[in-house]
Design a protein around this motif. Structure first.
Motif, PDB file in Angstrom:
ATOM      1  N   GLY A   1       0.809  -1.260  -0.027  1.00 39.07           N
ATOM      2  CA  GLY A   1      -0.004  -0.027  -0.140  1.00 39.07           C
ATOM      3  C   GLY A   1       0.761   1.047  -0.031  1.00 39.07           C
ATOM      4  N   VAL A   2       2.028   1.114   0.213  1.00 35.13           N
ATOM      5  CA  VAL A   2       2.969   2.341   0.199  1.00 35.13           C
ATOM      6  C   VAL A   2       3.541   2.602  -1.464  1.00 35.13           C
ATOM      7  CG1 VAL A   2       5.148   3.193   0.860  1.00 35.13           C
ATOM      8  CG2 VAL A   2       3.625   2.056   2.483  1.00 35.13           C
ATOM      9  N   SER A   3       3.440   3.559  -1.946  1.00 34.27           N
ATOM     10  CA  SER A   3       3.824   3.915  -3.410  1.00 34.27           C
ATOM     11  C   SER A   3       5.166   4.848  -3.266  1.00 34.27           C
ATOM     12  CB  SER A   3       2.787   4.196  -4.092  1.00 34.27           C
ATOM     13  OG  SER A   3       1.984   3.208  -4.312  1.00 34.27           O
TER      14      SER A   3
ATOM     15  N   THR B   1      14.577   6.685   0.972  1.00 37.09           N
ATOM     16  CA  THR B   1      15.392   7.997   0.730  1.00 37.09           C
ATOM     17  C   THR B   1      14.891   8.080  -0.907  1.00 37.09           C
ATOM     18  OG1 THR B   1      17.471   6.951  -0.070  1.00 37.09           O
ATOM     19  CG2 THR B   1      17.230   7.725   2.154  1.00 37.09           C
ATOM     20  N   ASN B   2      15.122   9.125  -1.443  1.00 36.52           N
ATOM     21  CA  ASN B   2      14.737   9.551  -3.046  1.00 36.52           C
ATOM     22  C   ASN B   2      15.671  10.546  -3.346  1.00 36.52           C
ATOM     23  OD1 ASN B   2      13.928  11.820  -1.676  1.00 36.52           O
ATOM     24  ND2 ASN B   2      11.797  11.723  -2.455  1.00 36.52           N
ATOM     25  N   GLY B   3      17.007  10.557  -2.845  1.00 36.79           N
ATOM     26  CA  GLY B   3      18.207  11.528  -3.396  1.00 36.79           C
ATOM     27  C   GLY B   3      18.087  13.010  -2.644  1.00 36.79           C
ATOM     28  N   GLU B   4      17.168  13.205  -1.821  1.00 33.43           N
ATOM     29  CA  GLU B   4      16.844  14.359  -1.481  1.00 33.43           C
ATOM     30  C   GLU B   4      17.613  14.289   0.002  1.00 33.43           C
ATOM     31  OE1 GLU B   4      15.569  17.042  -2.601  1.00 33.43           O
ATOM     32  OE2 GLU B   4      14.919  15.907  -4.341  1.00 33.43           O
ATOM     33  N   VAL B   5      17.664  15.366   0.930  1.00 30.13           N
ATOM     34  CA  VAL B   5      18.535  15.415   2.069  1.00 30.13           C
ATOM     35  C   VAL B   5      17.672  14.979   3.374  1.00 30.13           C
ATOM     36  CG1 VAL B   5      20.352  16.909   1.562  1.00 30.13           C
ATOM     37  CG2 VAL B   5      18.453  17.829   2.207  1.00 30.13           C
ATOM     38  N   SER B   6      17.065  14.053   3.317  1.00 30.93           N
ATOM     39  CA  SER B   6      15.941  13.534   4.089  1.00 30.93           C
ATOM     40  C   SER B   6      15.744  12.105   4.200  1.00 30.93           C
ATOM     41  CB  SER B   6      14.697  14.428   3.929  1.00 30.93           C
ATOM     42  OG  SER B   6      14.021  13.788   2.602  1.00 30.93           O
ATOM     43  N   ILE B   7      15.262  11.683   5.103  1.00 27.40           N
ATOM     44  CA  ILE B   7      14.602  10.329   5.327  1.00 27.40           C
ATOM     45  C   ILE B   7      13.047  10.124   5.566  1.00 27.40           C
ATOM     46  CG2 ILE B   7      14.766   7.973   6.586  1.00 27.40           C
ATOM     47  CD1 ILE B   7      17.691   8.752   7.128  1.00 27.40           C
ATOM     48  N   THR B   8      12.478   9.638   4.792  1.00 27.43           N
ATOM     49  CA  THR B   8      10.774   9.246   4.754  1.00 27.43           C
ATOM     50  C   THR B   8      10.494   8.039   5.283  1.00 27.43           C
ATOM     51  OG1 THR B   8      10.615  11.074   2.729  1.00 27.43           O
ATOM     52  CG2 THR B   8       8.652   9.595   3.603  1.00 27.43           C
ATOM     53  N   GLY B   9       9.384   7.958   6.100  1.00 32.74           N
ATOM     54  CA  GLY B   9       9.088   6.615   6.791  1.00 32.74           C
ATOM     55  C   GLY B   9       7.639   6.468   6.500  1.00 32.74           C
ATOM     56  N   SER B  10       6.806   5.271   6.114  1.00 33.09           N
ATOM     57  CA  SER B  10       5.587   4.831   6.117  1.00 33.09           C
ATOM     58  C   SER B  10       5.359   3.727   7.127  1.00 33.09           C
ATOM     59  CB  SER B  10       5.309   4.639   4.673  1.00 33.09           C
ATOM     60  OG  SER B  10       5.262   5.713   3.824  1.00 33.09           O
TER      61      SER B  10
ATOM     62  N   PRO C   1       0.029   7.744   6.268  1.00 37.44           N
ATOM     63  CA  PRO C   1       0.989   8.779   5.469  1.00 37.44           C
ATOM     64  C   PRO C   1       2.268   8.964   5.663  1.00 37.44           C
ATOM     65  CG  PRO C   1      -1.398   9.743   6.239  1.00 37.44           C
ATOM     66  CD  PRO C   1      -0.979   8.382   7.102  1.00 37.44           C
ATOM     67  N   PRO C   2       2.895   8.915   4.466  1.00 36.98           N
ATOM     68  CA  PRO C   2       4.463   9.051   4.668  1.00 36.98           C
ATOM     69  C   PRO C   2       4.792  10.413   5.515  1.00 36.98           C
ATOM     70  CG  PRO C   2       3.859   8.955   2.452  1.00 36.98           C
ATOM     71  CD  PRO C   2       2.520   9.204   2.979  1.00 36.98           C
ATOM     72  N   LEU C   3       5.781  10.107   6.411  1.00 39.48           N
ATOM     73  CA  LEU C   3       6.231  11.061   7.349  1.00 39.48           C
ATOM     74  C   LEU C   3       7.675  11.402   6.870  1.00 39.48           C
ATOM     75  CD1 LEU C   3       5.232   9.884  10.928  1.00 39.48           C
ATOM     76  CD2 LEU C   3       4.230  11.821   9.473  1.00 39.48           C
ATOM     77  N   VAL C   4       8.206  12.789   6.891  1.00 39.80           N
ATOM     78  CA  VAL C   4       9.674  13.028   6.567  1.00 39.80           C
ATOM     79  C   VAL C   4      10.072  12.946   8.037  1.00 39.80           C
ATOM     80  CG1 VAL C   4      11.444  15.020   6.224  1.00 39.80           C
ATOM     81  CG2 VAL C   4       9.229  14.450   4.844  1.00 39.80           C
ATOM     82  N   LEU C   5      11.004  11.787   8.433  1.00 40.47           N
ATOM     83  CA  LEU C   5      11.201  11.715   9.671  1.00 40.47           C
ATOM     84  C   LEU C   5      12.589  12.582  10.000  1.00 40.47           C
ATOM     85  CD1 LEU C   5      11.092   7.781   9.687  1.00 40.47           C
ATOM     86  CD2 LEU C   5       9.397   9.510  10.682  1.00 40.47           C
ATOM     87  N   ALA C   6      13.299  12.655   9.074  1.00 41.83           N
ATOM     88  CA  ALA C   6      14.492  13.722   9.488  1.00 41.83           C
ATOM     89  C   ALA C   6      15.085  14.240   8.302  1.00 41.83           C
ATOM     90  CB  ALA C   6      15.475  12.872  10.283  1.00 41.83           C
ATOM     91  N   GLU C   7      15.531  15.521   8.488  1.00 42.37           N
ATOM     92  CA  GLU C   7      16.468  16.288   7.446  1.00 42.37           C
ATOM     93  C   GLU C   7      17.849  15.943   7.627  1.00 42.37           C
ATOM     94  OE1 GLU C   7      15.196  17.814   4.880  1.00 42.37           O
ATOM     95  OE2 GLU C   7      13.082  18.042   5.513  1.00 42.37           O
TER      96      GLU C   7
END
Length: 590
Positions: free
Chosen positions: A497-499, A522-531, A541-547
């Protein structure tokens, strides 16, 4: 020679004092039992109500100091030359003090300069008098340059009877008769090849001796004892807290209205732990970091981390521009990090993964190319009982086949699953080990539906699950496959269910104690996302966990003993392309 009656003291008799009676003779057994009662009461209090440790203000007492020698180290005295201000260590309820005068020479307080050390003249005769073994030399180093042996430096404490025949000062010169015999507290410092002190059943355990660890030496094939290979294991800062200390602590934690009820029963209707855990279970964990985990021994890539059965964290990484060295660092006592050390040399390592099992072992897997660079395979090694075992081969490739992107987890039956990607066929493959490298299934194909590195987790119900990106390209779903132990195969991957809509992608995953799963990417940005995947519910919903300070690379994750997640990754910053290993902690339970 005077005769001493047989001891009458029995600690289980519950006697606390002797009472003189008129007309009854006072015999030596009565006097000695009175003294034994007093000593027992004091020792019991120190052992159970104060504990082992070095007093606050005498932190250098019994400190082991590396000298770079291969068979010796220095021992810090840490105090004065009088009994009251001497360096000391409270061991098993016994107050043990140290002065320079206790060594063969007071200007050389080294391990080999102890009077009982086998290199000292008369050591064998002294050992016979003391009724203990001589101090043996530090064990020879391992011959294998890849092997690390753990040595424990420890304090050996005991008490013995000293008679006037041994100590002439116990004869009263004015009367020409013997005075009372004495009990003397003795100690020596020994070294043994183990991660702990002797215990009952060990060949070097002596009854009525007390032991405590002073330091740990990580001995390699050179045998040199350097500061990097020495870890202090003493318990420092021993101090009985005052009521003011306790009041300060309770006021800071609960406010000035909080007080003890004297019954040991909870004074709060709900514990702070339950309240905090309820908040954390609401969806978003407490996030700590990212912070620096390691900046030395770089450049770094492909970190892997895990926790052993004692809750100590292990950290592995690939070092060097050529990616041809695997290094590691580990904790003892859940806090202190031992110095970093080289585990082994490789050709070109492109992936690492580690896991711990309940029997105390740590399993490490990596991908390594052959010397010609025509193929890559997965290899493994197991740390057990203080040493790393031999390397073993997990996969067998053919020319042009590259097995990379390894991931591993262990279940509570000490089964270790390892998964990797066969880049030639874009297929995830796996192998299951049953407690030992020699006991394993064959290589089992998982699916060709996956793309990107596999992220393996072990769930709360003890099942293995693989996560990976749908191979159809972006935007794509993260898929999940589950190991079916009864038929030793993987089921067909299904969407979580996560895209993901943007790349490049690095994926990590971990299950929490409540049956949910965190997918980090990660997607190449300066952050880590979590679902977060909730059991039987759509994903949050996805959360930006950290910059992060720079784009995170080589993302991986593990769980501690409480089920909290730790993500580890590499950042590259500055004109010199300096690398650091960083971590992000998601606290779901305390």
């Amino acid at each position: 020679m005077a005769i001493i009656s047989e001891d009458t003291f029995n600690d289980l008799s519950r006697y606390v004092s002797l009472r003189l009676q008129q007309g009854v003779p006072l015999v030596d057994a009565d006097w000695n039992e009175m003294e034994d009662i007093r000593r027992f009461e004091l020792r019991a209090f120190l052992k159970w109500f104060v504990g082992d440790g070095i007093p606050d203000g005498l932190e250098d007492s019994f400190r082991i100091i590396a000298t770079g020698a291969d068979n010796n180290f220095n021992i810090s005295v840490g105090g004065g030359n009088e009994g009251l201000n001497a360096g000391r260590y409270l061991v098993d309820g016994l107050d043990v003090f140290i002065t320079a005068g206790m060594f063969v020479s007071d200007i050389d307080t080294s391990f080999t300069n102890q009077q009982l050390h086998t290199s000292q003249p008369g050591a064998a005769q002294l050992a016979e008098i003391l009724n203990v073994p001589v101090i043996t030399p530090i064990p020879d180093p391992p011959e294998n340059p890849d092997e690390i042996v753990i040595l424990t430096v420890y304090l050996d404490v005991w008490e013995r009877l000293v008679m006037p025949a041994e100590e002439p000062s116990l004869v009263l010169p004015s009367l020409g008769t013997e005075s009372c015999a004495r009990l003397r507290r003795e100690w020596v410092i020994r070294v043994r090849p183990s991660s702990d002190v002797p215990s009952s059943g060990d060949s070097d355990y002596l009854p009525e001796h007390s032991y405590i660890a002073l330091a740990e030496i990580r001995q390699d094939s050179t045998g040199l004892i350097t500061p990097e290979r020495l870890t202090d294991r003493r318990r420092l800062g021993l101090k009985v807290p005052s009521q003011l200390d306790i009041t300060q602590l309770t006021n800071d934690a609960f406010g000035s209205s909080y007080g003890f009820n004297g019954r040991g029963q909870p004074a709060l209707p709900i514990s702070m732990r339950e309240v905090i855990n309820a908040i954390l279970r609401g969806g978003r964990p407490a996030i700590i970091g990212p912070d620096e985990l390691l900046a030395i021994e770089g450049p770094h890539s492909n970190p892997a981390t895990s926790f052993d059965a004692n809750g100590n964290q292990w950290l592995f990484w690939v070092r060097g521009v050529a990616a041809n060295e695997i290094w590691f660092q580990r904790q003892i006592d859940g806090q202190t990090w031992l110095p970093a050390a080289l585990l082994r040399n490789t050709n070109v390592t492109t992936g690492l993964s580690a896991t711990g099992t309940s029997d105390g072992a740590i399993w490490i897997f990596w991908s390594d190319e052959d010397e010609a660079g025509t193929r890559a395979d997965i290899f493994g090694q197991v740390f057990r009982n203080g040493v790393f075992g031999p390397e073993f081969t997990v996969s067998n490739s053919i020319a042009g086949q590259f097995n990379r992107s390894v991931s591993t987890q262990a279940n509570n039956s000490n089964q270790v699953m390892v998964v990797w990607q066969n880049s030639s066929t874009s297929t995830f493959q796996s192998r299951l080990y049953n407690g030992e490298p020699a006991v394993a299934t064959g290589v089992i194909d998982v699916s060709s539906d996956f793309a990107v590195a596999p992220a393996l987790v072990i769930s709360a119900d003890n099942q293995f699950h693989i996560h990976g990106l749908d191979s159809n390209g972006l935007p794509a779903s993260i898929l999940r496959a589950t190991w079916q132990a009864d038929i030793t195969t993987w089921n067909v991957p299904t969407p979580t269910g996560v895209s993901i809509t943007a790349g490049p992608l690095e994926l990590a995953a971990a299950d929490d104690p409540f049956g949910g799963t965190w997918l980090l990417y990660t997607n190449g940005e300066v952050s880590i996302t979590g679902s977060y995947l909730r059991p039987n519910n759509p994903p949050d919903p996805p959360l930006v966990l950290a910059e992060t300070s720079a784009a995170p690379l080589n993302l991986t994750s593990t769980q501690d003993s409480e089920g909290n997640l730790q993500a580890t990754f590499v950042t590259i910053v500055g004109p010199g392309l300096t690398t650091t290993l960083q971590r992000l902690r998601l606290i779901s339970s305390i």
